[in-house]
Scaffold this motif. Structure first.
Motif, mmCIF file in Angstrom:
data_model
loop_
_atom_site.group_PDB
_atom_site.id
_atom_site.type_symbol
_atom_site.label_atom_id
_atom_site.label_comp_id
_atom_site.label_asym_id
_atom_site.label_seq_id
_atom_site.Cartn_x
_atom_site.Cartn_y
_atom_site.Cartn_z
ATOM 1 N N SER A 17 -4.638 8.251 -1.130
ATOM 2 C CA SER A 17 -5.067 9.522 -0.533
ATOM 3 C C SER A 17 -6.587 9.617 -0.517
ATOM 4 O O SER A 17 -7.181 10.047 0.485
ATOM 5 C CB SER A 17 -4.474 10.702 -1.310
ATOM 6 O OG SER A 17 -3.066 10.645 -1.294
ATOM 7 N N VAL A 18 -7.231 9.206 -1.605
ATOM 8 C CA VAL A 18 -8.691 9.222 -1.663
ATOM 9 C C VAL A 18 -9.255 8.182 -0.695
ATOM 10 O O VAL A 18 -10.199 8.455 0.051
ATOM 11 C CB VAL A 18 -9.208 8.974 -3.096
ATOM 12 C CG1 VAL A 18 -10.730 8.950 -3.129
ATOM 13 C CG2 VAL A 18 -8.661 10.026 -4.058
ATOM 14 N N ARG A 19 -8.658 6.986 -0.677
ATOM 15 C CA ARG A 19 -9.134 5.937 0.235
ATOM 16 C C ARG A 19 -9.035 6.393 1.683
ATOM 17 O O ARG A 19 -9.953 6.194 2.475
ATOM 18 C CB ARG A 19 -8.330 4.645 0.046
ATOM 19 C CG ARG A 19 -8.936 3.459 0.821
ATOM 20 C CD ARG A 19 -7.901 2.441 1.252
ATOM 21 N NE ARG A 19 -6.887 2.982 2.116
ATOM 22 C CZ ARG A 19 -7.042 3.245 3.435
ATOM 23 N NH1 ARG A 19 -8.188 3.039 4.026
ATOM 24 N NH2 ARG A 19 -6.040 3.734 4.135
ATOM 25 N N GLY A 57 -11.261 1.367 -6.462
ATOM 26 C CA GLY A 57 -12.188 0.241 -6.335
ATOM 27 C C GLY A 57 -11.491 -0.986 -5.769
ATOM 28 O O GLY A 57 -12.037 -1.685 -4.904
ATOM 29 N N GLN A 58 -10.277 -1.256 -6.228
ATOM 30 C CA GLN A 58 -9.512 -2.389 -5.689
ATOM 31 C C GLN A 58 -9.188 -2.183 -4.216
ATOM 32 O O GLN A 58 -9.286 -3.112 -3.413
ATOM 33 C CB GLN A 58 -8.215 -2.581 -6.474
ATOM 34 C CG GLN A 58 -8.412 -3.050 -7.892
ATOM 35 C CD GLN A 58 -7.091 -3.056 -8.663
ATOM 36 O OE1 GLN A 58 -6.012 -3.024 -8.097
ATOM 37 N NE2 GLN A 58 -7.199 -3.087 -9.986
ATOM 38 N N LEU A 59 -8.806 -0.960 -3.846
ATOM 39 C CA LEU A 59 -8.423 -0.677 -2.464
ATOM 40 C C LEU A 59 -9.596 -0.734 -1.492
ATOM 41 O O LEU A 59 -9.419 -1.093 -0.326
ATOM 42 C CB LEU A 59 -7.763 0.706 -2.358
ATOM 43 C CG LEU A 59 -6.405 0.876 -3.016
ATOM 44 C CD1 LEU A 59 -5.978 2.349 -2.987
ATOM 45 C CD2 LEU A 59 -5.371 0.008 -2.315
ATOM 46 N N THR A 60 -10.781 -0.337 -1.969
ATOM 47 C CA THR A 60 -11.947 -0.246 -1.085
ATOM 48 C C THR A 60 -12.910 -1.415 -1.220
ATOM 49 O O THR A 60 -13.773 -1.589 -0.361
ATOM 50 C CB THR A 60 -12.741 1.040 -1.374
ATOM 51 O OG1 THR A 60 -13.215 1.001 -2.732
ATOM 52 C CG2 THR A 60 -11.902 2.287 -1.136
ATOM 53 N N GLY A 61 -12.779 -2.179 -2.300
ATOM 54 C CA GLY A 61 -13.736 -3.247 -2.552
ATOM 55 C C GLY A 61 -15.040 -2.747 -3.157
ATOM 56 O O GLY A 61 -15.978 -3.524 -3.332
ATOM 57 N N LEU A 62 -15.094 -1.462 -3.500
ATOM 58 C CA LEU A 62 -16.297 -0.904 -4.122
ATOM 59 C C LEU A 62 -16.271 -1.146 -5.618
ATOM 60 O O LEU A 62 -15.222 -1.013 -6.254
ATOM 61 C CB LEU A 62 -16.382 0.606 -3.874
ATOM 62 C CG LEU A 62 -16.691 1.054 -2.455
ATOM 63 C CD1 LEU A 62 -16.457 2.559 -2.315
ATOM 64 C CD2 LEU A 62 -18.140 0.705 -2.104
ATOM 65 N N PRO A 63 -17.428 -1.464 -6.207
ATOM 66 C CA PRO A 63 -17.465 -1.589 -7.667
ATOM 67 C C PRO A 63 -17.328 -0.220 -8.319
ATOM 68 O O PRO A 63 -17.706 0.800 -7.748
ATOM 69 C CB PRO A 63 -18.845 -2.195 -7.943
ATOM 70 C CG PRO A 63 -19.669 -1.843 -6.758
ATOM 71 C CD PRO A 63 -18.722 -1.742 -5.587
ATOM 72 N N MET A 81 0.846 -1.176 0.000
ATOM 73 C CA MET A 81 0.000 0.000 0.000
ATOM 74 C C MET A 81 0.896 1.245 0.000
ATOM 75 O O MET A 81 1.844 1.332 0.761
ATOM 76 C CB MET A 81 -0.911 -0.036 1.228
ATOM 77 C CG MET A 81 -1.875 1.094 1.278
ATOM 78 S SD MET A 81 -3.295 0.867 2.377
ATOM 79 C CE MET A 81 -2.589 0.481 3.938
ATOM 80 N N ALA A 82 0.596 2.189 -0.863
ATOM 81 C CA ALA A 82 1.367 3.425 -0.973
ATOM 82 C C ALA A 82 1.020 4.369 0.168
ATOM 83 O O ALA A 82 -0.073 4.312 0.731
ATOM 84 C CB ALA A 82 1.067 4.105 -2.303
ATOM 85 N N ALA A 83 1.944 5.247 0.487
ATOM 86 C CA ALA A 83 1.678 6.268 1.499
ATOM 87 C C ALA A 83 0.775 7.337 0.877
ATOM 88 O O ALA A 83 0.980 7.735 -0.271
ATOM 89 C CB ALA A 83 2.973 6.889 1.968
ATOM 90 N N PRO A 84 -0.229 7.800 1.628
ATOM 91 C CA PRO A 84 -1.088 8.853 1.087
ATOM 92 C C PRO A 84 -0.335 10.180 1.016
ATOM 93 O O PRO A 84 0.609 10.422 1.753
ATOM 94 C CB PRO A 84 -2.242 8.933 2.096
ATOM 95 C CG PRO A 84 -1.668 8.411 3.368
ATOM 96 C CD PRO A 84 -0.631 7.393 2.971
ATOM 97 N N LEU A 85 -0.766 11.017 0.111
ATOM 98 C CA LEU A 85 -0.207 12.357 -0.030
ATOM 99 C C LEU A 85 -0.893 13.286 0.964
ATOM 100 O O LEU A 85 -2.036 13.046 1.367
ATOM 101 C CB LEU A 85 -0.436 12.868 -1.453
ATOM 102 C CG LEU A 85 0.214 12.040 -2.554
ATOM 103 C CD1 LEU A 85 -0.387 12.374 -3.902
ATOM 104 C CD2 LEU A 85 1.714 12.265 -2.546
ATOM 105 N N GLN A 86 -0.222 14.359 1.305
ATOM 106 C CA GLN A 86 -0.833 15.367 2.174
ATOM 107 C C GLN A 86 -2.012 15.987 1.429
ATOM 108 O O GLN A 86 -1.905 16.325 0.245
ATOM 109 C CB GLN A 86 0.181 16.444 2.509
ATOM 110 C CG GLN A 86 -0.409 17.622 3.256
ATOM 111 C CD GLN A 86 0.538 18.814 3.293
ATOM 112 O OE1 GLN A 86 1.683 18.733 2.874
ATOM 113 N NE2 GLN A 86 0.050 19.926 3.769
#
Length: 165
Positions: free
Chosen positions: A71-73, A109-115, A1-6
Motif C-alpha cells: 500500500s505504501v509502495r 525497502g525490498q519492494l522499492t530498492g531504497l535503502p 506481491m500482495a494486493a494493496p489495501l484501500q
C-alpha cells in the motif's frame, strides 16, 4: 506481491516538504459501556489499513506486512518523488516484540530498492505513546528533544520519514 489495501491519503501540514497520512485509523467507534473491571468498552470499526496496522502492532500478526508495505509502495509510485532512503521513526515502546515501523520499512525497502537508514534517526528521550495525545502543541512538547538526527547520513538527502501513527 500482495494486493494493496484501500487508502484515502490526507495531506499533512508541517515543517517538511510534503507529508501524508495514507488513511485514518478508525472510521467509527461507539461506546458500549464499562467491563467488569470498570474499563470502557467500544465497538470500533477500522479502515482496512488501520485494521492491518492494529493487527501488526497489537496482535503481532506479521502476515499483514506485505499488504501494508505494498500500500505504501503503491502510494509512493503514484508520485514523482525521487527518494534516497527510508527512515523509520523509532518506536515509543522499544520493548514491544513487533516493531511495526521498522518491519514495514524493511519490506518497503525490498519492494522499492531504497535503502533503509535505521541509524539516521535515534530516540534519545523516553516519550509516552502518542496514540491518545490529540493536541498538536502537546505532541510537540512531548517530542521536543526526543530524537537525534545523524547529519552525516541525512544532509542533502531526500528522505521518506515513515511512521505508523
Amino acid at each position: 506481491m500482495a494486493a494493496p489495501l484501500q487508502t484515502r491519503p490526507v495531506k499533512l501540514a508541517g515543517s517538511w516538504t510534503q507529508g501524508y497520512a495514507l488513511d485514518v485509523h478508525t472510521s467509527s467507534s461507539r461506546y458500549l459501556g464499562d467491563n467488569e473491571f470498570g474499563h470502557p468498552v467500544y465497538e470500533t470499526v477500522r479502515t482496512p489499513l488501520g485494521e492491518a496496522l492494529y493487527q501488526l502492532k497489537y496482535s503481532g500478526n506479521r502476515s499483514v506486512l506485505p499488504e501494508i508495505a505494498e500500500s505504501v509502495r503503491e502510494f509512493l509510485s503514484s508520485r514523482t518523488w525521487r527518494l534516497d532512503a527510508i527512515v523509520p521513526v523509532p518506536p515509543s515502546n522499544a520493548r514491544r516484540a513487533v516493531k511495526p515501523v521498522q518491519e514495514i520499512a524493511a519490506l518497503l525497502g525490498q519492494l522499492t530498492g531504497l535503502p533503509v537508514c535505521g541509524s539516521c534517526l535515534t530516540k534519545v528521550k523516553t516519550t509516552p505513546e502518542l496514540k491518545n495525545v490529540y493536541g498538536r502543541d502537546e505532541r510537540e512538547r512531548l517530542l521536543n528533544g526526543a530524537f537525534r538526527i545523524d547529519r552525516r547520513l541525512t544532509t542533502g538527502k531526500r528522505l521518506l520519514l515513515l511512521d505508523d501513527l
